[in-house]
Design a protein around this motif. Structure first.
Motif, PDB file in Angstrom:
ATOM      1  N   THR A 146      -6.547   1.899   9.612  1.00  0.00           N
ATOM      2  CA  THR A 146      -7.370   2.993  10.154  1.00  0.00           C
ATOM      3  C   THR A 146      -6.546   3.911  11.047  1.00  0.00           C
ATOM      4  N   VAL A 147      -5.679   3.306  11.875  1.00  0.00           N
ATOM      5  CA  VAL A 147      -4.833   4.100  12.769  1.00  0.00           C
ATOM      6  C   VAL A 147      -3.813   4.906  11.960  1.00  0.00           C
ATOM      7  N   VAL A 148      -3.196   4.285  10.971  1.00  0.00           N
ATOM      8  CA  VAL A 148      -2.237   5.004  10.116  1.00  0.00           C
ATOM      9  C   VAL A 148      -2.927   6.191   9.453  1.00  0.00           C
ATOM     10  N   ALA A 149      -4.128   5.980   8.968  1.00  0.00           N
ATOM     11  CA  ALA A 149      -4.846   7.034   8.270  1.00  0.00           C
ATOM     12  C   ALA A 149      -5.255   8.159   9.184  1.00  0.00           C
TER      13      ALA A 149
ATOM     14  N   GLY B 260       0.787  -1.222   0.000  1.00  0.00           N
ATOM     15  CA  GLY B 260       0.000   0.000   0.000  1.00  0.00           C
ATOM     16  C   GLY B 260       0.819   1.272   0.000  1.00  0.00           C
ATOM     17  N   GLY B 261       2.139   1.145   0.090  1.00  0.00           N
ATOM     18  CA  GLY B 261       2.988   2.318   0.017  1.00  0.00           C
ATOM     19  C   GLY B 261       3.100   3.098   1.309  1.00  0.00           C
ATOM     20  N   TYR B 262       2.780   2.467   2.443  1.00  0.00           N
ATOM     21  CA  TYR B 262       2.916   3.191   3.707  1.00  0.00           C
ATOM     22  C   TYR B 262       3.803   2.440   4.706  1.00  0.00           C
ATOM     23  N   GLY B 263       4.756   1.680   4.164  1.00  0.00           N
ATOM     24  CA  GLY B 263       5.694   0.978   5.032  1.00  0.00           C
ATOM     25  C   GLY B 263       6.514   1.911   5.901  1.00  0.00           C
ATOM     26  N   ASP B 264       6.776   3.120   5.420  1.00  0.00           N
ATOM     27  CA  ASP B 264       7.547   4.085   6.211  1.00  0.00           C
ATOM     28  C   ASP B 264       6.743   4.660   7.366  1.00  0.00           C
ATOM     29  N   ASP B 265       5.448   4.417   7.384  1.00  0.00           N
ATOM     30  CA  ASP B 265       4.599   4.872   8.485  1.00  0.00           C
ATOM     31  C   ASP B 265       4.359   3.770   9.507  1.00  0.00           C
ATOM     32  N   ALA B 266       5.059   2.640   9.355  1.00  0.00           N
ATOM     33  CA  ALA B 266       4.816   1.464  10.191  1.00  0.00           C
ATOM     34  C   ALA B 266       6.099   1.001  10.859  1.00  0.00           C
ATOM     35  N   ALA B 267       5.943   0.359  12.033  1.00  0.00           N
ATOM     36  CA  ALA B 267       7.058  -0.294  12.712  1.00  0.00           C
ATOM     37  C   ALA B 267       6.544  -1.591  13.325  1.00  0.00           C
ATOM     38  N   PHE B 268       7.353  -2.644  13.191  1.00  0.00           N
ATOM     39  CA  PHE B 268       6.972  -3.963  13.685  1.00  0.00           C
ATOM     40  C   PHE B 268       8.047  -4.429  14.655  1.00  0.00           C
ATOM     41  N   LEU B 269       7.651  -4.640  15.904  1.00  0.00           N
ATOM     42  CA  LEU B 269       8.594  -4.974  16.964  1.00  0.00           C
ATOM     43  C   LEU B 269       8.261  -6.359  17.515  1.00  0.00           C
TER      44      LEU B 269
ATOM     45  N   ARG C  76      18.312 -14.522  13.148  1.00  0.00           N
ATOM     46  CA  ARG C  76      18.472 -14.321  11.711  1.00  0.00           C
ATOM     47  C   ARG C  76      17.855 -15.494  10.941  1.00  0.00           C
ATOM     48  N   THR C  77      18.097 -16.696  11.427  1.00  0.00           N
ATOM     49  CA  THR C  77      17.501 -17.881  10.795  1.00  0.00           C
ATOM     50  C   THR C  77      15.989 -17.838  10.894  1.00  0.00           C
ATOM     51  N   TYR C  78      15.500 -17.475  12.063  1.00  0.00           N
ATOM     52  CA  TYR C  78      14.048 -17.409  12.295  1.00  0.00           C
ATOM     53  C   TYR C  78      13.404 -16.360  11.390  1.00  0.00           C
ATOM     54  N   ALA C  79      14.066 -15.235  11.232  1.00  0.00           N
ATOM     55  CA  ALA C  79      13.545 -14.185  10.352  1.00  0.00           C
ATOM     56  C   ALA C  79      13.397 -14.698   8.929  1.00  0.00           C
ATOM     57  N   GLY C  80      14.390 -15.443   8.477  1.00  0.00           N
ATOM     58  CA  GLY C  80      14.304 -16.008   7.140  1.00  0.00           C
ATOM     59  C   GLY C  80      13.179 -17.006   7.011  1.00  0.00           C
ATOM     60  N   GLU C  81      12.995 -17.838   8.031  1.00  0.00           N
ATOM     61  CA  GLU C  81      11.926 -18.832   8.010  1.00  0.00           C
ATOM     62  C   GLU C  81      10.551 -18.184   7.999  1.00  0.00           C
ATOM     63  N   ARG C  82      10.435 -17.015   8.644  1.00  0.00           N
ATOM     64  CA  ARG C  82       9.135 -16.352   8.740  1.00  0.00           C
ATOM     65  C   ARG C  82       8.910 -15.347   7.614  1.00  0.00           C
ATOM     66  N   GLY C  83       9.880 -15.195   6.741  1.00  0.00           N
ATOM     67  CA  GLY C  83       9.706 -14.292   5.603  1.00  0.00           C
ATOM     68  C   GLY C  83       9.752 -12.828   5.957  1.00  0.00           C
ATOM     69  N   VAL C  84      10.418 -12.487   7.065  1.00  0.00           N
ATOM     70  CA  VAL C  84      10.515 -11.086   7.472  1.00  0.00           C
ATOM     71  C   VAL C  84      11.324 -10.291   6.447  1.00  0.00           C
ATOM     72  N   ASP C  85      10.820  -9.133   6.080  1.00  0.00           N
ATOM     73  CA  ASP C  85      11.490  -8.273   5.106  1.00  0.00           C
ATOM     74  C   ASP C  85      12.323  -7.229   5.837  1.00  0.00           C
ATOM     75  N   HIS C  86      13.622  -7.513   5.997  1.00  0.00           N
ATOM     76  CA  HIS C  86      14.495  -6.562   6.692  1.00  0.00           C
ATOM     77  C   HIS C  86      14.841  -5.370   5.816  1.00  0.00           C
ATOM     78  N   ASP C  87      14.769  -5.550   4.517  1.00  0.00           N
ATOM     79  CA  ASP C  87      15.087  -4.445   3.620  1.00  0.00           C
ATOM     80  C   ASP C  87      14.070  -3.316   3.728  1.00  0.00           C
ATOM     81  N   ALA C  88      12.886  -3.622   4.259  1.00  0.00           N
ATOM     82  CA  ALA C  88      11.858  -2.588   4.404  1.00  0.00           C
ATOM     83  C   ALA C  88      12.247  -1.546   5.441  1.00  0.00           C
ATOM     84  N   GLY C  89      13.142  -1.900   6.361  1.00  0.00           N
ATOM     85  CA  GLY C  89      13.614  -0.948   7.363  1.00  0.00           C
ATOM     86  C   GLY C  89      12.607  -0.637   8.456  1.00  0.00           C
ATOM     87  N   ASN C  90      11.564  -1.462   8.573  1.00  0.00           N
ATOM     88  CA  ASN C  90      10.552  -1.183   9.598  1.00  0.00           C
ATOM     89  C   ASN C  90      10.324  -2.340  10.559  1.00  0.00           C
ATOM     90  N   TRP C  91      11.187  -3.356  10.498  1.00  0.00           N
ATOM     91  CA  TRP C  91      11.037  -4.525  11.379  1.00  0.00           C
ATOM     92  C   TRP C  91      12.243  -4.581  12.315  1.00  0.00           C
TER      93      TRP C  91
END
Length: 242
Positions: A237-240, A124-133, A148-163
């Motif tokens: 809704t919260v982001v908006a 949706g183009g609002y990854g910069d408005d989000a953070a996942f902890l 690091r292994t777990y992140a790969g298994e779960r498909g976490v996108d570290h390149d997004a810069g928000n995780w």
């Protein structure tokens, strides 16, 4: 169109365990004060969402309209220190607690939901408005390599810069944060039936949704089973609205 303006238009038209994962905590465990009272509540000052149908204001953990606890922890995968309050004024936050050795699928289910919202935010183009902890409470086994292994298994996108994977250096620190700061009692137990594990954690499968003002918008005690579509809708809704 600006993504936030687009989301606001949507909001305006649509908004009118592991060895014993547990449910929400009762007021009998409450060590917080000034929680609000009763089940009839107005919208909290600074909140975007209406009060939830399930009133958790008497529970021991932060709930709707509360300030989110400020804790600072290392993110070993990114090589930085992250504070839960550094996103105020910038990002909407989803946070959960987990450990990679979770034997019953609850923790993977929690991470799956955060990952899905991360993917939707990117689409949706609002990854910069989000953070996942995602904070581990088992740093003894959840080393940098394990995460690091777990992140790969779960498909976490570290390149997004928000995780961010948050890792206390010691279990005692994790216990203090989860129990005292977030009101979710945490204790190690012998694994017993899980012969491949030395110990496990009866714990709470919670997800917290926090707005840019640092206020809790939603608590999902059933975070491992909550409908992903509901989580996405609340998040957008919260982001908006902030």
């Amino acid at each position: 169109m600006n993504r936030r303006l687009y989301l606001r238009s949507i909001a305006a038209s649509s908004v009118v365990a592991a060895a014993g994962c547990l449910n929400s905590l009762s007021s009998g465990n409450d060590h917080r004060t000034d929680r609000g009272s009763g089940t009839e509540r107005d919208r909290a000052d600074g909140a975007v969402l209406e009060p939830p149908k399930r009133d958790l204001s008497e529970a021991s953990h932060p709930s709707y309209g509360d300030d989110f606890p400020a804790v600072e922890l290392p993110d070993p995968l990114n090589g930085e220190t992250v504070s839960t309050d550094q996103f105020e004024g910038e990002r909407t936050v989803l946070m959960t607690f987990f450990y990679t050795s979770c034997p019953d699928g609850v923790c993977p289910a929690l991470l799956l939901r955060l990952r899905r919202v991360q993917a939707v935010a990117a689409e949706g183009g609002y990854g910069d408005d989000a953070a996942f902890l995602a904070m581990t409470f088992d740093p003894e086994r959840d080393t940098e390599d394990a995460l690091r292994t777990y992140a790969g298994e779960r498909g976490v996108d570290h390149d997004a810069g928000n995780w961010h994977f948050l890792r206390p250096e010691r279990y005692e620190t994790a216990e203090e944060i989860v129990t005292e700061q977030f009101g979710l009692p945490l204790k190690k137990r012998d694994a017993n039936e899980h012969e491949d594990l030395e110990y496990v954690f009866p714990h709470y499968g919670y997800i917290f949704l926090v707005n840019e003002r640092g206020l809790v918008e939603r608590v999902y005690p059933d975070g491992a089973t909550v409908a992903t579509a509901r989580l996405v809708e609340d998040f957008e809704t919260v982001v908006a609205g902030t």
